[in-house]
Design a protein around this motif. Structure first.
Motif, PDB file in Angstrom:
ATOM      1  N   UNK A  73     -65.380  39.292  60.208  1.00  0.00           N
ATOM      2  CA  UNK A  73     -64.794  40.185  61.265  1.00  0.00           C
ATOM      3  C   UNK A  73     -63.484  38.812  61.599  1.00  0.00           C
ATOM      4  N   UNK A  74     -63.847  37.818  61.660  1.00  0.00           N
ATOM      5  CA  UNK A  74     -62.860  36.878  62.186  1.00  0.00           C
ATOM      6  C   UNK A  74     -61.893  36.258  61.164  1.00  0.00           C
ATOM      7  N   UNK A  75     -62.180  36.723  59.723  1.00  0.00           N
ATOM      8  CA  UNK A  75     -61.272  36.234  58.732  1.00  0.00           C
ATOM      9  C   UNK A  75     -60.057  36.892  58.882  1.00  0.00           C
ATOM     10  N   UNK A  76     -58.758  36.325  58.846  1.00  0.00           N
ATOM     11  CA  UNK A  76     -57.531  37.246  58.882  1.00  0.00           C
ATOM     12  C   UNK A  76     -57.454  38.193  57.988  1.00  0.00           C
ATOM     13  N   UNK A  77     -57.810  38.249  56.812  1.00  0.00           N
ATOM     14  CA  UNK A  77     -57.645  39.462  55.868  1.00  0.00           C
ATOM     15  C   UNK A  77     -58.488  40.707  56.219  1.00  0.00           C
ATOM     16  N   UNK A  78     -59.913  40.219  56.624  1.00  0.00           N
ATOM     17  CA  UNK A  78     -60.598  41.247  57.205  1.00  0.00           C
ATOM     18  C   UNK A  78     -59.978  41.862  58.868  1.00  0.00           C
ATOM     19  N   UNK A  79     -59.845  41.080  59.439  1.00  0.00           N
ATOM     20  CA  UNK A  79     -59.071  41.810  60.777  1.00  0.00           C
ATOM     21  C   UNK A  79     -57.930  42.686  60.278  1.00  0.00           C
ATOM     22  N   UNK A  80     -56.928  42.040  59.274  1.00  0.00           N
ATOM     23  CA  UNK A  80     -55.869  42.915  58.920  1.00  0.00           C
ATOM     24  C   UNK A  80     -56.004  44.167  58.354  1.00  0.00           C
ATOM     25  N   UNK A  81     -57.372  44.382  57.526  1.00  0.00           N
ATOM     26  CA  UNK A  81     -57.578  45.435  56.865  1.00  0.00           C
ATOM     27  C   UNK A  81     -58.285  46.457  57.787  1.00  0.00           C
ATOM     28  N   UNK A  82     -59.175  45.784  58.979  1.00  0.00           N
ATOM     29  CA  UNK A  82     -59.561  46.802  60.008  1.00  0.00           C
ATOM     30  C   UNK A  82     -58.426  47.268  60.733  1.00  0.00           C
ATOM     31  N   UNK A  83     -57.296  46.514  61.016  1.00  0.00           N
ATOM     32  CA  UNK A  83     -56.142  47.135  61.888  1.00  0.00           C
ATOM     33  C   UNK A  83     -55.562  48.004  60.842  1.00  0.00           C
ATOM     34  N   UNK A  84     -55.563  47.954  59.653  1.00  0.00           N
ATOM     35  CA  UNK A  84     -54.862  49.048  58.789  1.00  0.00           C
ATOM     36  C   UNK A  84     -55.735  50.240  58.775  1.00  0.00           C
ATOM     37  N   UNK A  85     -56.972  50.029  58.860  1.00  0.00           N
ATOM     38  CA  UNK A  85     -57.771  51.238  58.841  1.00  0.00           C
ATOM     39  C   UNK A  85     -57.802  52.100  60.327  1.00  0.00           C
ATOM     40  N   UNK A  86     -57.675  51.029  61.267  1.00  0.00           N
ATOM     41  CA  UNK A  86     -57.624  51.488  62.617  1.00  0.00           C
ATOM     42  C   UNK A  86     -56.208  52.736  62.930  1.00  0.00           C
ATOM     43  N   UNK A  87     -55.265  52.254  62.224  1.00  0.00           N
ATOM     44  CA  UNK A  87     -53.927  52.926  62.305  1.00  0.00           C
ATOM     45  C   UNK A  87     -54.181  54.111  61.459  1.00  0.00           C
ATOM     46  N   UNK A  88     -54.986  54.267  60.421  1.00  0.00           N
ATOM     47  CA  UNK A  88     -55.000  55.344  59.612  1.00  0.00           C
ATOM     48  C   UNK A  88     -55.923  56.381  60.575  1.00  0.00           C
ATOM     49  N   UNK A  89     -56.827  55.981  61.239  1.00  0.00           N
ATOM     50  CA  UNK A  89     -57.819  56.879  62.069  1.00  0.00           C
ATOM     51  C   UNK A  89     -57.579  56.630  63.569  1.00  0.00           C
ATOM     52  N   UNK A  90     -56.650  56.885  64.125  1.00  0.00           N
ATOM     53  CA  UNK A  90     -56.528  56.439  65.541  1.00  0.00           C
ATOM     54  C   UNK A  90     -57.555  56.942  66.412  1.00  0.00           C
ATOM     55  N   UNK A  91     -58.499  57.830  66.039  1.00  0.00           N
ATOM     56  CA  UNK A  91     -59.375  58.235  67.184  1.00  0.00           C
ATOM     57  C   UNK A  91     -60.532  57.794  66.891  1.00  0.00           C
ATOM     58  N   UNK A  92     -60.654  56.529  66.091  1.00  0.00           N
ATOM     59  CA  UNK A  92     -61.809  55.786  65.947  1.00  0.00           C
ATOM     60  C   UNK A  92     -61.392  54.233  66.237  1.00  0.00           C
ATOM     61  N   UNK A  93     -62.250  53.666  67.331  1.00  0.00           N
ATOM     62  CA  UNK A  93     -61.899  52.239  67.285  1.00  0.00           C
ATOM     63  C   UNK A  93     -62.895  51.184  66.417  1.00  0.00           C
TER      64      UNK A  93
END
Length: 76
Positions: A53-73
């Motif tokens: 989860x600390x890898x930049x590409x994983x963090x970026x992907x998780x940020x992308x998913x979080x933007x798609x599903x704003x009700x879930x952190x």
């Protein structure tokens, strides 16, 4: 999934598949609903090893998913 998709496409029965698999099909598509009219859906999970989860590409992907599903952190 691919075999089920091709068999149903050739007329050998029917199948239940994720919509992602069915984007480029010429078969008849029907959405599934329960008897009360509620659409059938499924929960989807993100699976990864904690240290990644600390890898930049994983963090970026998780940020992308979080933007798609704003009700879930996803980032907590």
């Amino acid at each position: 999934m691919d075999i089920c998709h091709h068999m149903a496409g050739k007329g050998f029965g029917w199948t239940i598949l994720p919509s992602l698999v069915l984007k480029n099909t010429d078969c008849r598509l029907e959405s599934l609903v329960l008897m009360d009219g509620t659409p059938v859906s499924r929960d989807t999970r993100l699976l990864f090893r904690s240290p990644y989860q600390h890898l930049p590409q994983v963090k970026r992907f998780m940020e992308y998913l979080s933007a798609l599903v704003p009700d879930h952190d996803l980032l907590s």
